[in-house]
Design an enzyme around this catalytic site. Structure first.
Site, short mmCIF file in Angstrom:
data_model
loop_
_atom_site.label_atom_id
_atom_site.label_comp_id
_atom_site.label_asym_id
_atom_site.label_seq_id
_atom_site.Cartn_x
_atom_site.Cartn_y
_atom_site.Cartn_z
N SER A 121 -37.73 -28.29 -35.23
CA SER A 121 -37.34 -27.99 -33.92
C SER A 121 -37.49 -28.40 -32.29
O SER A 121 -37.78 -27.58 -32.09
CB SER A 121 -37.77 -26.18 -33.99
OG SER A 121 -36.25 -25.59 -34.92
N GLU A 140 -45.57 -31.64 -40.20
CA GLU A 140 -44.06 -30.73 -39.86
C GLU A 140 -44.74 -28.64 -40.49
O GLU A 140 -43.99 -29.10 -41.40
CB GLU A 140 -42.74 -31.11 -40.74
CG GLU A 140 -42.40 -32.48 -39.37
CD GLU A 140 -41.06 -33.09 -39.84
OE1 GLU A 140 -40.63 -33.18 -38.61
OE2 GLU A 140 -40.95 -32.74 -40.84
N HIS A 179 -41.15 -35.91 -46.93
CA HIS A 179 -40.87 -34.94 -46.23
C HIS A 179 -40.69 -33.39 -47.20
O HIS A 179 -40.14 -33.39 -48.09
CB HIS A 179 -38.97 -35.05 -45.79
CG HIS A 179 -39.04 -34.11 -44.71
ND1 HIS A 179 -38.15 -33.21 -44.82
CD2 HIS A 179 -38.55 -34.34 -43.80
CE1 HIS A 179 -37.66 -32.12 -43.76
NE2 HIS A 179 -37.61 -32.84 -42.78
N GLU A 208 -38.42 -30.95 -47.02
CA GLU A 208 -37.41 -31.19 -48.01
C GLU A 208 -37.01 -31.82 -49.38
O GLU A 208 -36.73 -31.11 -50.48
CB GLU A 208 -35.90 -31.58 -46.92
CG GLU A 208 -36.08 -30.46 -46.30
CD GLU A 208 -35.21 -31.35 -44.57
OE1 GLU A 208 -33.93 -31.78 -45.04
OE2 GLU A 208 -35.76 -30.57 -43.84
N GLY A 237 -36.02 -26.48 -38.95
CA GLY A 237 -34.49 -26.65 -38.89
C GLY A 237 -34.43 -24.95 -38.36
O GLY A 237 -33.20 -24.37 -38.22
N ASN A 290 -34.82 -38.22 -37.96
CA ASN A 290 -34.18 -37.90 -38.55
C ASN A 290 -33.14 -37.30 -39.16
O ASN A 290 -32.58 -36.19 -38.97
CB ASN A 290 -35.42 -37.20 -39.68
CG ASN A 290 -34.69 -36.78 -41.02
OD1 ASN A 290 -34.45 -36.86 -41.58
ND2 ASN A 290 -36.12 -35.54 -41.29
N TRP A 291 -32.33 -38.13 -39.07
CA TRP A 291 -30.41 -37.70 -39.18
C TRP A 291 -30.23 -36.86 -40.54
O TRP A 291 -29.56 -36.20 -40.49
CB TRP A 291 -29.73 -39.32 -39.54
CG TRP A 291 -29.70 -39.55 -37.73
CD1 TRP A 291 -30.53 -39.20 -37.14
CD2 TRP A 291 -28.82 -40.56 -37.77
NE1 TRP A 291 -29.89 -40.06 -36.08
CE2 TRP A 291 -29.30 -40.90 -36.33
CE3 TRP A 291 -27.32 -41.22 -37.87
CZ2 TRP A 291 -28.18 -42.17 -35.54
CZ3 TRP A 291 -27.16 -42.19 -37.77
CH2 TRP A 291 -27.75 -42.96 -35.88
N LYS A 292 -31.39 -36.56 -41.95
CA LYS A 292 -31.11 -36.06 -42.81
C LYS A 292 -29.61 -36.49 -43.47
O LYS A 292 -29.65 -37.76 -43.24
CB LYS A 292 -31.35 -34.81 -42.76
CG LYS A 292 -32.53 -34.26 -41.73
CD LYS A 292 -32.66 -33.21 -42.11
CE LYS A 292 -34.03 -33.00 -41.23
NZ LYS A 292 -34.70 -31.48 -41.03
P1 PGA Z 1 -35.47 -30.12 -37.11
O1 PGA Z 1 -35.89 -31.57 -38.31
O2 PGA Z 1 -36.35 -31.03 -36.07
O3 PGA Z 1 -34.21 -29.91 -36.78
O4 PGA Z 1 -36.67 -28.70 -36.71
C1 PGA Z 1 -37.26 -32.22 -38.42
C2 PGA Z 1 -37.21 -32.63 -39.13
O5 PGA Z 1 -36.94 -32.33 -40.56
O6 PGA Z 1 -37.93 -33.76 -39.47
#
Ligand code: PGA
Length: 258
Positions: A218, A173, A106, A108, A179, A19-21
């Site tokens: 993470s 998650e 997600h 976010e 993150g 997931n490049w966000k």
């Molecule tokens: P992260 O993100 O590996 O940077 O914790 C995972 C995600 O949000 O899909």
């Protein structure tokens, strides 16, 4: 945890999803995708890779991944097929770009765009109707975990966000692990994904033929082997570590042999 539901482990490929966000542009992103694609050709066939760049890069990255082993993914879609929805992207548009997977719900997006379980569920239906495979994200906050409400919250999210005829992927998650550099412990992942599998088996029409479950939060190459060897984990959703080919492929190499 619910008990009494017979569980079946399905033979399926291990999915390593990046997931490049909201990261990446131009040639740097193209180099990353090309490096991942090249390194992925050396991985065993039971490991499946997808990268999910931002919408603006789908065309460029899609061209690089064409005919290679890495599938193209996206990070969201709108619930409607088309219409007056300024700034949004519909699932059939993604399918038209060669997208195979789409991340939905997600944390976010749930946080920043007030996405509800019902909206995520409707998006998953729309994505499936367009021929995409949804990756629905669920996860508890640290407060919910500390108060012993993690299982309840996850069951609630499964009931609310996952269509009963779902044929996609679930990503567990924990919000406190995204993150933050703080991955959930192996024991936490074992215990929580077992609960998720039971909750899915109870909720879905398909019963004990439950979808693949990914862990995300993470994930780093050094933890991959330990996480991916858990019986109820069928892959990982990787944020930060998917932005460098070496770490992303390093995670894929941690998958146990078929
Ligand atoms: P992260 O993100 O590996 O940077 O914790 C995972 C995600 O949000 O899909």
């Amino acid at each position: 945890m619910q008990t009494g539901v017979p569980l079946m482990t399905q033979p399926s490929r291990t999915l390593i999803a990046g997931n490049w966000k909201m990261n990446g542009s131009g040639p740097t992103a193209e180099t990353l995708a090309a490096s991942v694609s090249e390194a992925a050709t050396g991985l065993p066939a039971h490991i499946e890779l997808t990268v999910c760049p931002p919408f603006t890069l789908l065309d460029r990255i899609g061209r690089i991944l064409t005919d290679g082993p890495v599938a193209l993914g996206a990070q969201d879609c709108h619930v409607e097929k088309s219409g007056a929805f300024t700034g949004d992207i519909a699932a059939p548009m993604l399918a038209d770009m060669g997208v195979r997977y789409v991340i939905l719900g997600h944390s976010e997006r749930r946080r920043d765009h007030a996405e509800t379980d019902a909206l995520v569920c409707a998006k998953a239906e729309s994505a499936a109707a367009a021929g995409l495979t949804p990756i629905i994200c669920i996860g508890e906050t640290l407060e919910e975990r500390d108060e012993g409400r993690a299982h309840h919250r996850l069951s609630e999210q499964i009931i609310g966000s996952v269509p009963k005829d779902f044929d996609g992927v679930i990503a567990y998650e924990p919000i406190w692990a995204i993150g933050t550099g703080r991955s959930a412990s192996r024991d936490d992942i074992i215990e929580t994904t077992a609960h998720i599998r039971h909750a899915l088996a109870t909720h879905l029409h398909t019963g004990d033929k439950t979808p693949r479950i990914l862990y995300g939060g993470s994930v780093k190459p050094q933890d991959a082997e330990s996480i991916l060897s858990i019986e109820t984990v069928n892959g990982v959703l990787v944020g930060g570590a998917s932005l460098a080919a070496e770490s992303f492929i390093g995670i894929a190499r941690g998958a146990p042999k078929a």
